[in-house]
Design a protein around this motif. Sequence first.
Motif, PDB file in Angstrom:
ATOM      1  N   VAL A 211       7.125  -4.013  -0.623  1.00  0.00           N
ATOM      2  CA  VAL A 211       7.532  -3.349  -1.856  1.00  0.00           C
ATOM      3  C   VAL A 211       8.858  -2.645  -1.594  1.00  0.00           C
TER       4      VAL A 211
ATOM      5  N   TYR B  81      11.493   0.080  -2.728  1.00  0.00           N
ATOM      6  CA  TYR B  81      11.617   1.296  -3.540  1.00  0.00           C
ATOM      7  C   TYR B  81      13.084   1.683  -3.672  1.00  0.00           C
TER       8      TYR B  81
ATOM      9  N   VAL C  79       9.356   1.530  -7.936  1.00  0.00           N
ATOM     10  CA  VAL C  79       9.224   0.190  -7.350  1.00  0.00           C
ATOM     11  C   VAL C  79      10.287  -0.708  -7.976  1.00  0.00           C
TER      12      VAL C  79
ATOM     13  N   ASN D  38       8.394  -6.373  -5.985  1.00  0.00           N
ATOM     14  CA  ASN D  38       7.526  -6.876  -4.922  1.00  0.00           C
ATOM     15  C   ASN D  38       8.107  -8.209  -4.451  1.00  0.00           C
TER      16      ASN D  38
END
Length: 605
Positions: free
Chosen positions: A473, A475, A495, A498
């Motif tokens: 993930v 950020y 986020v 992904n």
Amino acid sequence: MRNVLVILALLFCVANTIDMGEELMKREILTKIVEYAGIEMPHELHLLCLPCKLMMKQVQKFSSTILLSIIRKEWTFLCPKFKDPAFCEGINQTFIDQFSVHFLNNYLAPSNACQNLGVCKLQHERQTIKEYINEVMQDKLSKEEQRQWQVIAEENIQNQEDFTVAQFADLHIDVEYSVGANAFCGAPFCCREENGKPKDPSKGAQYWGTYADCDLPFRTIQDLIKFTGEKIKPDFIIWTGDSTSHDVWHQQKWNQTLPTKMITDEIKKQIPNSQLYAIYGNHEGYPADQYDMIGESTQWLRDEVADMWKQYLTQESYYQLRRNGYYSQVEKSRNLKFIALNSQACDLLNFHLMDGITDPRGMLKWLISELKDSEDKHQFAVIYAHIPPGDTFCNSQWADRFSVVIERFEHVVTGIFYGHTHQDHVQHIRSKIDGRYVKTLFIAPSGTTFSYQNPSFRVFQFNGKNNSVKDYVQYRLDLAKANKDGQNAILNWEVAYNFLEYYGLESASLVHVSSLPYRLAHDDELLKKYIYSYSTGSDILYKKHLKNLKNLFLKKGTKSFFICGAQTSTLDDWYDCVGFFEKFKESSFLTFKLLEQFIGKWLKE
């Protein structure tokens, strides 16, 4: 004096001559030198060895100081015509000596100079990459043996629960960051009180950070670490270095590791239950990039960081780090070895490497022994370091050999992680034997905004059954919103994406991730997504790349830059992929290839 300069230039040219006329060229140069010295040219060149050494000893004795003063004088004259005067003076004080001393010691040293001229026999022959491959690959396991090894290694894992690894890269805090200071000051580094106030307040440094040539105030990194501790709670943290600010011409040795200590203390405070695995980057040395891989002049850095990270290390790992600047440590329940490499062994701006480029501080030999130990014990390993082998900073001779080592132990190594570039991207190690994809290198974007980046950090999910990367993930901080909300803002580390979902991948395994370069080459929309994440979601950087993609003359080179970067892992391979004409558009290519010549050739032991 002019004759000394001529001899120095000739020595450098001879040292790097590789065509079929090399011996003839050397003899012609020696003929001129012996005529100048008033002696007879012997039939056997090696009879000139002792006279050559005596001559070069005198040249070195009387010329080094004079040559250094000339280099400084020319730098002082030329640099301010192109760069900020304060920057030029700082570089003069901190880097000119470093480069000049190592360069002159290398090319004027009697033994080196006379070996390069061919009048003294070589103490060590140059080693080709083919010879290194034959040496390292001779005991590589077969595919079937690797499959059997994998089964046993997985059975040895006691704790098979999935786990998380947070990666912090290039946090680069500026302890002198000043809100309201000119963020667009025209110097290589801004956002400090010394830069003054801008006429337009909107051009001033913002509270939480600024999209400019500025690093971050410590409070922003404190919030990043606090968020990680409260929301992520990772099992492990990989910290791939570079904590100090980018004002390399202002720095002092006595406080060079202060940012590293501040961040380390904050991690201990905010994430007390996570195991930290850290290594320093090229900016931790003093001056920046300078790291003595042969002698002990950088022992101060090893001592200081080893003591900072001591609570996370076993006694053996602690002493490895203090002694050599790299280390390994095993998580027994996970059957997983963490290996920290010191990428200053390949940094082309590390002028200490002119003293010897062949496996600096024996790190590659040590890496082979560590991976062989893990192979014998049926134990997995992950590797982390600062500078990726495919970066312009990294010497291709070192990167080629690192790639061979990884290919030899590809079944042992389950992940390789880097920072340094400040961008978000991947590279791939390719086989030096058949060109196949061997291993994905995950390169994380920076925590700092320098230059025009969104502050970022990354969290990997690992499969506990085989210690492989499942997903990650990414950020990012919404910096604009944070600055709008001001001093009392609650920072939104959102986020960004992904990995598997963003790129439409079935898994994070090599077979799927290695398809990414091909897909980038044939899917313009996917390429744009890749460039957007490469730019850390920064509109300024993304629009610049998009503009180049739409330019008739820049489109091909821009596409190749990203696609070739994703499918290679050495500078030479990257630029061979880009193409002859395109690589010369990159000024960094010529600069770093020249530095590679200064550093010299890899030798047989």
